[in-house]
Scaffold this motif. Sequence first.
Motif, PDB file in Angstrom:
ATOM      1  N   VAL A  44       0.002  -4.088  10.783  1.00 55.15           N
ATOM      2  CA  VAL A  44       1.282  -3.396  10.640  1.00 55.15           C
ATOM      3  C   VAL A  44       2.128  -3.718  11.865  1.00 55.15           C
ATOM      4  O   VAL A  44       1.680  -3.568  12.998  1.00 55.15           O
ATOM      5  CB  VAL A  44       1.060  -1.866  10.540  1.00 55.15           C
ATOM      6  CG1 VAL A  44       2.383  -1.119  10.532  1.00 55.15           C
ATOM      7  CG2 VAL A  44       0.226  -1.506   9.316  1.00 55.15           C
ATOM      8  N   PRO A  45       3.335  -4.216  11.686  1.00 49.35           N
ATOM      9  CA  PRO A  45       4.079  -4.378  10.430  1.00 49.35           C
ATOM     10  C   PRO A  45       4.012  -5.789   9.836  1.00 49.35           C
ATOM     11  O   PRO A  45       4.750  -6.072   8.892  1.00 49.35           O
ATOM     12  CB  PRO A  45       5.501  -4.068  10.868  1.00 49.35           C
ATOM     13  CG  PRO A  45       5.584  -4.637  12.249  1.00 49.35           C
ATOM     14  CD  PRO A  45       4.225  -4.399  12.860  1.00 49.35           C
ATOM     15  N   ALA A  95      -4.506   1.744   6.739  1.00 49.07           N
ATOM     16  CA  ALA A  95      -4.251   0.334   7.053  1.00 49.07           C
ATOM     17  C   ALA A  95      -5.142  -0.129   8.199  1.00 49.07           C
ATOM     18  O   ALA A  95      -5.693  -1.248   8.178  1.00 49.07           O
ATOM     19  CB  ALA A  95      -2.780   0.131   7.392  1.00 49.07           C
ATOM     20  N   LEU A 106      -0.907   4.606   7.725  1.00 49.04           N
ATOM     21  CA  LEU A 106      -1.257   3.814   8.908  1.00 49.04           C
ATOM     22  C   LEU A 106      -2.745   3.909   9.218  1.00 49.04           C
ATOM     23  O   LEU A 106      -3.369   2.914   9.606  1.00 49.04           O
ATOM     24  CB  LEU A 106      -0.446   4.295  10.113  1.00 49.04           C
ATOM     25  CG  LEU A 106       1.052   3.965  10.110  1.00 49.04           C
ATOM     26  CD1 LEU A 106       1.724   4.537  11.347  1.00 49.04           C
ATOM     27  CD2 LEU A 106       1.270   2.454  10.045  1.00 49.04           C
ATOM     28  N   ALA A 117       6.222  -3.120   2.028  1.00 51.17           N
ATOM     29  CA  ALA A 117       6.538  -1.957   2.848  1.00 51.17           C
ATOM     30  C   ALA A 117       6.220  -0.674   2.092  1.00 51.17           C
ATOM     31  O   ALA A 117       6.206  -0.646   0.856  1.00 51.17           O
ATOM     32  CB  ALA A 117       8.019  -1.969   3.252  1.00 51.17           C
ATOM     33  N   LEU A 148       2.384  -5.273   6.398  1.00 50.77           N
ATOM     34  CA  LEU A 148       2.854  -4.064   5.715  1.00 50.77           C
ATOM     35  C   LEU A 148       3.690  -3.227   6.690  1.00 50.77           C
ATOM     36  O   LEU A 148       3.174  -2.777   7.713  1.00 50.77           O
ATOM     37  CB  LEU A 148       1.674  -3.228   5.201  1.00 50.77           C
ATOM     38  CG  LEU A 148       2.046  -1.993   4.385  1.00 50.77           C
ATOM     39  CD1 LEU A 148       2.598  -2.401   3.012  1.00 50.77           C
ATOM     40  CD2 LEU A 148       0.837  -1.073   4.216  1.00 50.77           C
ATOM     41  N   ALA A 149       4.960  -3.046   6.353  1.00 52.39           N
ATOM     42  CA  ALA A 149       5.811  -2.174   7.149  1.00 52.39           C
ATOM     43  C   ALA A 149       5.680  -0.737   6.633  1.00 52.39           C
ATOM     44  O   ALA A 149       5.499  -0.516   5.435  1.00 52.39           O
ATOM     45  CB  ALA A 149       7.271  -2.619   7.056  1.00 52.39           C
ATOM     46  N   VAL A 150       5.754   0.220   7.542  1.00 48.14           N
ATOM     47  CA  VAL A 150       5.631   1.640   7.163  1.00 48.14           C
ATOM     48  C   VAL A 150       6.728   2.428   7.864  1.00 48.14           C
ATOM     49  O   VAL A 150       6.928   2.285   9.073  1.00 48.14           O
ATOM     50  CB  VAL A 150       4.253   2.217   7.549  1.00 48.14           C
ATOM     51  CG1 VAL A 150       4.161   3.690   7.141  1.00 48.14           C
ATOM     52  CG2 VAL A 150       3.127   1.410   6.912  1.00 48.14           C
ATOM     53  N   THR A 173       6.393   0.204  13.657  1.00 50.33           N
ATOM     54  CA  THR A 173       5.762  -0.009  12.347  1.00 50.33           C
ATOM     55  C   THR A 173       6.687  -0.602  11.289  1.00 50.33           C
ATOM     56  O   THR A 173       6.229  -0.947  10.200  1.00 50.33           O
ATOM     57  CB  THR A 173       5.179   1.304  11.793  1.00 50.33           C
ATOM     58  OG1 THR A 173       6.246   2.246  11.616  1.00 50.33           O
ATOM     59  CG2 THR A 173       4.133   1.872  12.739  1.00 50.33           C
TER      60      THR A 173
END
Length: 311
Positions: free
Chosen positions: A250-251, A243, A240, A227, A254-256, A310
Amino acid sequence: MRNLENEPTRAVTMSDVAKAAGVSRATVSFVLNDTAGQTIPDSTRERVRETASALGYRPHAIARALREGRSRLVVLEVGAVPQGPHLERFIDGLDRELSAAGHGLLVSVSRAQDRASAQLAIDALRPHAVLDLSTLYRGDAPLAPDDEWSIGLLAPLSAQIGYLAERGHDRIALAVPDAGTPFVERMTTHLHETAERAGVRVTRILPLGPTTDACARLRELRGTVTAVAALSDTLALTVLSAAADLGIPVPADLAVIGSGDAPEAALWRPALTSVAVDTFAHGIRTARQLLGLPVGDAAPTQARVVPRATA
């Protein structure tokens, strides 16, 4: 009384008021400054004030400061504190409350190299108070867990870490502006302390800026974190975008999570999870404290995560 409606626009002076009211300039000064010990008839005082109001006379701020010993200005020194929704709402609340009390707000965004000249200008105005946010957030300033400022601009970090930890993320990167400042250092320190208490590791710092190759920076992180917590929604949207260019889901991979809950956060796809803080109420509360007024009902709410797609 003179009609200035068709005359060239210019600042109305005491001499204008005196001529229109049929009195001396000294009398105008005595009346408008409420000078004690002057035997001026009430009818004359009333005529002077009505004339000044009709002409739109406004005393010069510096001249009034010299008479009063200080002006009705409050100076907010922003310095290197990142601009964004949190700061904008804080300024709105501060300005509204100061205006209601007959004070004005001057916001200074001078950088370290310009502080000397800015300080000279501020000193000339003799402000009621100077609130220096960059000093409050400098890296070596003491920080208490229940401090007013800790639950202000620093609050989103705690909310971000708590939210990500609850969702099983234990390896987090922090996206920060690439220009290192004491403010960023303080935020980074606060994040590490908060993460440690939550059992989360902040394994990487992700500096981003206008000239940064965000894709290259994010590619280096891939697989090492689950994350990214960003100091602002702008930085989160940069992550984002990178990414999306790199094909990172996402997510899922990878979380944002951003900070500020800017309008564009809800418009991005996937919509950005962010943190909202009632900095408007912080601004109102701060204004009352600066003016020595009761804080009353100006009680800011806790930082609140706005869940979206996200994270």
